[in-house]
Design a protein around this motif. Sequence first.
Motif, PDB file in Angstrom:
ATOM      1  N   GLU A   1       0.830  -0.960   0.014  1.00 26.93           N
ATOM      2  CA  GLU A   1       0.018   0.016   0.193  1.00 26.93           C
ATOM      3  C   GLU A   1       0.759   1.219   0.014  1.00 26.93           C
TER       4      GLU A   1
ATOM      5  N   TYR B   1       1.740   5.027   0.971  1.00 28.19           N
ATOM      6  CA  TYR B   1       1.317   6.077   2.016  1.00 28.19           C
ATOM      7  C   TYR B   1       1.837   7.474   1.339  1.00 28.19           C
TER       8      TYR B   1
ATOM      9  N   ASN C   1       1.356  -4.665   4.253  1.00 29.02           N
ATOM     10  CA  ASN C   1       0.575  -4.999   5.055  1.00 29.02           C
ATOM     11  C   ASN C   1       0.634  -6.525   5.375  1.00 29.02           C
TER      12      ASN C   1
ATOM     13  N   PRO D   1      -2.187   6.561   4.368  1.00 23.44           N
ATOM     14  CA  PRO D   1      -2.734   5.908   3.143  1.00 23.44           C
ATOM     15  C   PRO D   1      -3.510   7.031   2.288  1.00 23.44           C
TER      16      PRO D   1
END
Length: 934
Positions: A685, A687, A709, A911
């Motif tokens: 993911e 950020y 994650n 995020p």
Amino acid sequence: MPVRLSVLAKLSIAAALLLVAAPGMALEKVTLQLKHAHQFQFAGYYAALELGFYKEAGLDVRILEGQDGNAPERDILSGKAEYGTGSSNLLLARLAGKPVVVLAVIFQHSPYALAMRQTGGDPDLRRLIGKRAMIGSLTDELGNADELLAYLTKEGVPPASFTRVEHSFNPQDLISGKVDAMAIYTTNEPDTFDRLGFPYDIYSPRAVGIDFYGDNLFTSEQEIANHPARVRAFRAASLRGWQWAMSHHEEAADLILNKYSRRADRQHLLYEARQMVPLVQPVLVEIGYMNPDRWQHIADVYASLGMLPKNAGFDGFMYRVDTGRGNLVWLYRVLGVAALLLVLGAAIHFSMLARERRRALETIRQGEQRFRTMFEASPLGIALIDSISYEYRDINARYQEILGRTQHELRALRWLDVGHPDDIVQVKAQMALLTTQQISSFKALSRLFRPDGSLTWIDVSVTAIDTEAGSHPHHLCMIEDVTAKKQSEALIWQQANFDTLTHLPNRRMFMDRLAHDMLKSQRDKSGIAVLFIDLDHFKEVNDTLGHQQGDVLLVDAARRISACVRKSDTVARLGGDEFTVILCELEDTAHVERIAQAILSRLLQPFDLGQEQAFVSASIGITLYPDDAIDIDSLLKNADQAMYAAKGAGRNRYSYFTPTLQVAALSRMRLTNDLRSALKGEQFELYFQPIVHLESGAIHKAEALIRWNHPQRGIVSPLEFIPLAESSGLIIEIGEWVFREAARWVQHWRQSYHPDFQISLNQSPLEFQREGGSYDGWLQHLQALALPGQSLVVEITEGLLLDASNAVSTRLLQLRDAGIQVALDDFGTGYSSLSYLKKFDIDYLKIDRSFTRNLAPDSSDMALSEAIIVMAHKLDLKVIAEGVETPEQRDLLATAGCDYGQGYLFAKPMPATQFDAFLRDNAMPSAESIVKSN
């Protein structure tokens, strides 16, 4: 020897043949069954057929290949064939009640032997114990391997001590290691081994006095009883063919290729022919000759195996040339004709006797001349030696050539005078057995000194020679120069076991020596230390000074490391800049530490590389046997982990292996394995952390930061998984994903909030420097999204600018031409130089958080930050300060003229969806103010 017939006998036989032979009689059809496929091993029979010797004898011969070694015996006893070729185990068949009769011996010595891979040490047949070997067929008791099994038993290697495998007759099974030993013919498989460069040892039963006959021509008692004349004719024509084949190697090879088989090429057929010469011995022994004492020797060997009772008789097994004179009717006819011609024969006998004597003497003279010519022209060195005085009695030219001495010089010497002392002892021991008739011959590999002092390797074959009663015994010595072969074998062994650059043992030899030292350690109850040495910064030497200078450094490093250890220790090069050391017979670890420190000190000294000097250090990992591990793989793994721990601790040091290192290594391995499935599992993911314009407070930039994650471990820090991604090569795929994800969001934010929004992407040096890499794919993707290059900023480290290669310059130019800006991350912590900033197209400098963290008025960090800002603005560069956490830091930086700030004061990385909301809540000023702020 053939019986010489008187004129009377000749006339009698001629008359008898006139009585019993019908005019124009058709050729008699017979079949010869071979025991193997067509090859030079049966050249004499092909010659007898193709040159018409069988036809002249009144025979129409059909020659059949054999599918297995038992086919000739089986087909002759069943009547499918009249004649066949067999080995010495025909004696077993005879004594088992089978009516087989040997007509002639072709091979005076058996070519059957055992081949094993060469290990570099002295040949040792006992290495076969516990291993796998192809020796004969498993479908019968001995599998035609009787002489080999007797040899192994005599040498202390009984059949029960190893595993017999069904013979495939494929040399690749030994070369590939499928088996550890293979029964071979010395006339066949060694040629394949030599061509493939396979190192091997050959073990022959003759070395211990087990001397079997090789190929034998045989038939049945029924054939001799029913067709005595045909038997004599077939035998004589076959031996005539063998005499031609053994003196016409090249013509015989061409005949086989043209008429019989092309399985083997001409070179192999000629190799087979040369190897058959010392086995057939056509110069010294009449082809076909067989000795009852030799058959008795073979019977004794079988008795030792429990195959025959001791002193078993074998009457009728050996064919007598004068046996089988036909049935009684034929005999009566001969006697009748003889009686009629007796008077006539008596009248002319005496007149012919003198002429016959002259012809006999001429035949003997021609025979002696023929054998003398073959003796002189032989490709082998041959000498006749007095077995008592060791004086030379006869010497051919090749023998003189191999020894490098004239016949006069050799006659002034004694046999073995020029031999190597270590080999003379072995040869004399064998000679003692030969003289006492315990053995009839032996072979040995020996060395001799030439007049110039050089050593020549020779294969020696010594055979006892029958002499007249009362005279000195003699032996025949045949030698072959195998120096070139030994040198080739030595070179192959050297290349297989030693590093060609440093001449240190390579990985293979290192593993072998470590295994040997571990066994010795178990016996002596002593310890071993394994040191894994990796040179620090060696890549920079290769990159800046070239690989040739890097090789010079490696040779010097090998010399320095070797000078720090004992001669009993082993220094090896595993490859690249990795070395290993085996310290054996350890009393305590203090000795290990002294040597490790000595190696570090020696390697720290400058390396002179022509006009340049290089400086490297070393990281050393140490593991102990048996404390840390008891197998080689674990020891190497432990030493490698300890070496990486030394590197991680700052290099130029040594580190011992600990269980903690093993746990950390397992953790890294598992994390790397999980990393491979992270992309497909959509576990990554992005950020984003805002980059704030300090003067206006506008947010029109952000840095993209990747997060992982993990399904079990939760969020994994980039500091933990990025190095793993770089070492495994996964960083390329991850970097491509980061780019596409960042491009998707910057497109959204440009459309939703401001058309000049920028995203900064961090690029690993491995991504930037990879071979064949370019930004063409990026540019095509940006074009497809209708995004300009200015929408992205690529952040690189200062270390990249040290690499002045064309690849780095080309990629920076490609970014500039595409409008993609470049930021120099963590500025001030690396190896930056003002010349690099001037040379390359850089748009932003990012002041590292280590300067920002302690900012205060009149502090050194403040002075350095102000200097960086002033310098950057003079070079037309923008400045971004990282790690801004307090309003005081922000104000000091703004006052100093810093353009942008990034840190927890403004926002933590968040995020993408959360950052999208953050942008909505922090509306940006007008486009004009943004342009002005830029």
